[in-house]
Design a protein around this motif. Structure first.
Motif, PDB file in Angstrom:
ATOM      1  N   UNK A 195      -3.922   5.639 -13.092  1.00 35.35           N
ATOM      2  CA  UNK A 195      -2.688   5.194 -12.431  1.00 35.35           C
ATOM      3  C   UNK A 195      -3.023   4.915 -10.964  1.00 35.35           C
ATOM      4  N   UNK A 196      -2.186   4.139 -10.291  1.00 33.13           N
ATOM      5  CA  UNK A 196      -2.392   3.849  -8.864  1.00 33.13           C
ATOM      6  C   UNK A 196      -2.295   5.142  -8.055  1.00 33.13           C
ATOM      7  N   UNK A 197      -3.232   5.326  -7.113  1.00 34.78           N
ATOM      8  CA  UNK A 197      -3.217   6.524  -6.259  1.00 34.78           C
ATOM      9  C   UNK A 197      -3.066   6.091  -4.797  1.00 34.78           C
ATOM     10  N   UNK A 198      -1.918   6.376  -4.177  1.00 37.72           N
ATOM     11  CA  UNK A 198      -1.793   6.095  -2.744  1.00 37.72           C
ATOM     12  C   UNK A 198      -2.546   7.140  -1.925  1.00 37.72           C
ATOM     13  N   UNK A 199      -3.349   6.679  -0.959  1.00 29.34           N
ATOM     14  CA  UNK A 199      -4.062   7.576  -0.040  1.00 29.34           C
ATOM     15  C   UNK A 199      -3.441   7.350   1.332  1.00 29.34           C
ATOM     16  N   UNK A 200      -2.794   8.398   1.874  1.00 30.27           N
ATOM     17  CA  UNK A 200      -2.039   8.241   3.119  1.00 30.27           C
ATOM     18  C   UNK A 200      -2.510   9.234   4.169  1.00 30.27           C
ATOM     19  N   UNK A 201      -2.447   8.823   5.434  1.00 31.94           N
ATOM     20  CA  UNK A 201      -2.650   9.732   6.563  1.00 31.94           C
ATOM     21  C   UNK A 201      -1.303   9.908   7.238  1.00 31.94           C
ATOM     22  N   UNK A 202      -0.962  11.163   7.568  1.00 31.94           N
ATOM     23  CA  UNK A 202       0.375  11.444   8.097  1.00 31.94           C
ATOM     24  C   UNK A 202       0.302  12.441   9.241  1.00 31.94           C
TER      25      UNK A 202
ATOM     26  N   UNK B 165      -6.560   1.382  -6.818  1.00 29.37           N
ATOM     27  CA  UNK B 165      -5.949   0.714  -7.975  1.00 29.37           C
ATOM     28  C   UNK B 165      -6.322   1.413  -9.274  1.00 29.37           C
ATOM     29  N   UNK B 166      -5.393   1.354 -10.226  1.00 31.36           N
ATOM     30  CA  UNK B 166      -5.587   2.041 -11.504  1.00 31.36           C
ATOM     31  C   UNK B 166      -6.601   1.304 -12.376  1.00 31.36           C
TER      32      UNK B 166
END
Length: 616
Positions: A543-550, A562-563
Motif C-alpha cells: 500500500x502507499x506509505x506517506x513519509x512525513x517530517x513534522x 508507492x505501493x
C-alpha cells in the motif's frame, strides 16, 4: 631491583594527534634495551588492535624503563604514553596526575596545533616540569628554528634549549632521556603516612578478574598484603604484583613513586573505580588521596543490539568497557522502533565510534547506533502531572534535562530550551581565515577573538553550540583548510536557542528513532533530507506509505513510497469495461483496508543509513 625514591622519574609524553608520541616511546624502549630487535614492532605500547589499525593511541599506557645516565647512576623511568585526540583529553589529564614531568612534543613541520596548547595548559595546571621537544626534524618540510622560537615564547624557554629530535631515526632521543633525569623532580612522599596508592586505570580479565593499575604515593605494596579500597570498602589479599616493562613482569614490592598493577580477586567491575585509594587493611590511611574530577559526557546516542536476544550480553559488555573507560556512561532505555537498548554518554564522536567498534569486535555484538545528540535544558510552563515519562520526573523546578529527542515535551509546554555551548580554538594558516570564519558562522558561531601568532598562523576563538560541532564540524574544517587547521574546545555553559524537535512519521505513526532536535532555521532542510533518504531506503509495501517530517502537528516535508501493484486486469481479454472497473475497485478497497491495519516494515539497513544523514 629496588630503587631509591631519588632515582625514580615519572613522566608523560603529550602532543597533538600524529606528532610522534608512540614513535618516541618506541625509540625509548629500544634505547633502554627493554625490547629485543627481533621482538620489536612499531607502536609497541598500543596493545589494542583498533589502535594499531587506526594509527592512534586510545588508552594511556604505562611502562617501566631502567636507564643508566651519563653520570653512571641507574635510574628508573616510568613513562606514560598518552592519546592526542581531543575526545581523549580526559585520559591525558589522568595520566598527568601520576607524573612529575611531561615531554611536550611538537612536529617540526606542522608546528604548534590546538591540542599542543591545550595539553600544555593541562601540564601547567598539574604543576609539572615541561620539557619542550621538536620532532620530525628529518622531514624536508621541517622548520626547526622557526618552530623553536614559537614554542620557546609560548612556555618561556630559550629557543636554544628546545631539543630537536627525529623519533623515527632515533636521532637526539638520548638527549631527551638525559634531560628527563636532570630536570624532572623525583616523586614526593610522606614517610610517616600509611600506605596509599592511587588507581589510575583498570581493566577486566576473564581469568584473573579486575587488573588494577596503581601509582604508589606513600608506603609500599607487597604480595599477600591485605588491602582495602577506600571508596568501595572492598578488601582482600594481593594475589600478584606486576610492572609493565614492557610486558607484565611479577615483582615482590612496589615502593613510593612506583607504578604497577595488582590483582586481588576483585570480581565485580564496580569495586575498583578509577581515582580510588588503595590502603593497608590493618593499618589504613586516615584520608584518601585526591581523586580525579568526574568526566562529563558531551554526546549522547542510543546503542541497540541488532538481535534483541543480545541485550543481556550487551549489558555485560558495557559493564566491562565502563571499568576500562571511566568517561563512558550508559543507562537502559526502550524504543518503539528498535526495542531494548541503552542511552550512552560519550566525550565526542570519535569516542562513540571507538566504543561501538570495540563492542562489535571484542564482544561480537552488532549494533544500531542512533544519531548523536547533546543534553538540553528545557524550561516548562508547568510540571507535567501523573504519568510523566522518566525525564519529566526530574522537573522539580520546572526545568528538565533531555538527551533523547523522543523525551522532548510538546512545543506548547516549553517556555525555552537551553543548549550547551563550547569555547572553540582553531589554529589555521592565514590563507584559510575566511573559509574558517564562514564555516563557524554557518554553524551559529560567535567570534570571541582573533590573534596572529605569526605572519602565517592565526588563532581564532569562537563560541559555538556543541550540537553543531560534534557531528561533522572537524571533517569540514579539515576539508576547507586542506588539512592544515586544528581544533580544540572546552565546555562554556549553556545558552537559550530556538530549537525544535523534528519527528518522522511513517504511515501516520511517529518513529522515535528518527526524531532529532535541530535549530528552527535548519528544520525544513533536515526534514526534507530525512524523508528523501527514507523514501530510497524503505522497500515498497502493498500500500502507499506517506513519509512525513513534522514539528509538533505541522507537517514540513513529505514523500510517498508507492505501493507494489499487481496487474489484476492481466486475464481480462476484452469484454465489458464494467468488469475491469469492478476488479480495480475491489483492489482499491483491499489496499485501503490493508493500509488501515498494516505495519510498515523498516529494514535494519534503513536505520543505519538514515541515522547517518548529513545535517547540512
Amino acid at each position: 631491583m629496588t630503587y631509591q625514591i631519588e632515582r625514580i622519574r615519572n613522566f608523560a609524553i603529550i602532543a597533538h594527534i600524529d606528532h610522534g608520541k608512540s614513535t618516541l616511546a618506541d625509540r625509548m624502549l629500544q634505547l633502554t634495551d627493554l625490547v629485543e630487535s627481533r621482538q620489536f614492532r612499531d607502536q609497541y605500547l598500543d596493545r589494542m588492535e583498533l589502535e594499531r589499525e587506526r594509527g592512534i593511541t586510545i588508552k594511556a599506557q604505562a611502562v617501566r624503563m631502567p636507564y643508566t645516565a651519563s653520570d653512571g647512576q641507574e635510574y628508573l623511568l616510568n613513562l606514560i604514553d598518552t592519546p592526542g585526540h581531543v575526545d581523549f583529553s580526559y585520559e591525558v589529564s589522568r595520566a598527568l596526575n601520576g607524573c612529575e614531568g611531561a615531554i611536550l612534543l611538537v612536529d617540526a613541520a606542522q608546528g604548534m596545533q590546538a591540542q599542543t596548547i591545550a595539553n600544555l595548559y593541562l601540564a601547567i595546571e598539574a604543576g609539572l616540569e615541561v620539557i619542550p621537544v621538536l620532532n620530525k626534524i628529518d622531514l624536508p618540510a621541517a622548520r626547526p628554528e622557526q618552530i623553536a622560537v614559537e614554542l620557546g615564547s609560548l612556555i618561556g624557554e630559550d629557543p636554544d634549549d628546545v631539543l630537536a629530535i627525529s623519533a623515527k631515526t632515533g636521532d637526539g632521543v638520548q638527549e631527551v632521556l638525559e634531560r628527563i633525569v636532570e630536570r624532572v623532580d623525583p616523586p614526593r612522599t610522606d614517610p610517616d603516612e600509611a600506605t596509599r596508592a592511587l588507581i589510575f586505570d583498570s581493566h577486566y580479565d576473564a581469568y584473573r578478574g579486575v587488573l588494577t593499575y596503581v601509582r604508589v604515593v606513600d608506603g609500599e605494596l607487597r604480595p599477600r598484603q591485605e588491602i582495602r579500597l577506600m571508596a568501595t570498602g572492598f578488601h582482600n589479599e594481593i594475589d600478584q604484583l606486576q610492572v609493565v616493562s614492557p610486558e607484565p613482569t611479577s615483582i615482590d614490592r612496589l615502593g613510593p613513586g612506583e607504578v604497577g598493577l595488582l590483582t586481588a580477586a576483585i570480581k565485580e567491575v564496580d569495586q575498583a573505580r578509577v581515582g580510588d585509594t588503595v590502603t593497608d587493611h590493618k593499618n589504613p590511611a586516615e584520608k584518601p588521596l585526591p581523586g580525579y574530577r568526574e568526566p562529563t559526557p558531551m554526546v549522547f546516542s542510543g546503542l541497540y543490539p541488532v538481535d534483541s536476544e543480545d541485550f543481556p550480553d550487551l549489558r555485560d559488555a558495557l559493564d566491562r568497557l565502563r571499568l576500562n573507560d571511566a568517561s563512558f556512561t550508559y543507562e537502559p532505555e526502550t524504543s518503539a522502533a528498535l526495542g531494548f537498548g541503552f542511552r550512552c554518554g560519550f566525550l565526542g564522536l570519535l569516542h562513540m565510534e571507538i566504543i561501538s567498534e570495540r563492542l562489535d569486535r571484542e564482544y561480537d555484538i552488532p549494533l544500531v547506533t542512533t544519531a548523536p545528540n547533546v543534553r538540553y535544558e528545557v524550561a516548562l510552563e508547568q510540571q507535567p502531572k501523573g504519568g510523566a515519562d522518566r525525564a519529566h520526573d526530574l522537573a522539580a523546578d520546572g526545568v528538565i534535562e533531555v538527551s533523547n529527542p523522543a523525551e522532548m515535551p510538546p512545543p506548547h509546554q516549553i517556555t525555552e530550551i537551553r543548549e550547551p555551548v563550547v569555547d572553540a580554538m582553531v589554529l589555521t594558516p592565514s590563507d584559510f581565515v575566511g573559509a574558517v570564519m564562514q564555516l563557524c558562522e554557518h554553524r551559529r558561531g560567535e567570534m570571541l577573538k582573533m590573534d596572529y601568532l605569526s605572519e602565517e598562523r592565526v588563532e581564532l576563538r569562537y563560541r559555538l553550540p556543541l550540537a553543531e560541532i560534534v557531528f561533522d564540524f572537524f571533517d569540514r574544517l579539515k576539508s576547507q583548510t586542506r588539512g592544515y587547521a586544528s581544533l580544540d574546545y572546552e565546555p562554556a555553559g549553556r545558552q537559550v536557542a530556538d530549537l525544535v524537535r523534528v519527528d518522522v512519521l511513517l504511515n501516520g505513526e511517529s518513529v522515535d528513532a528518527f526524531s532529532s532536535i535541530v535549530h528552527r532555521d535548519k528544520a525544513y532542510d533536515y526534514g526534507k533530507a530525512m524523508v528523501e533518504k527514507l523514501k530510497e531506503l524503505i522497500p515498497r509495501q502493498m500500500f502507499d506509505v506517506p513519509v512525513q517530517a513534522a514539528i509538533g502537528s505541522k507537517i514540513i516535508a513529505r514523500e510517498t513510497i508507492k505501493a507494489r501493484r499487481k496487474d489484476v486486469l492481466a486475464k481480462c481479454y476484452g469484454g465489458d469495461v464494467t468488469r475491469k472497473r469492478k476488479l480495480l475497485e475491489r483492489q482499491k478497497e483491499g489496499k485501503k483496508k490493508m493500509k488501515a491495519v498494516g505495519a510498515v516494515d523498516i529494514p535494519q539497513e534503513a536505520f543505519v543509513a538514515a541515522l547517518s544523514v548529513d545535517r547540512d
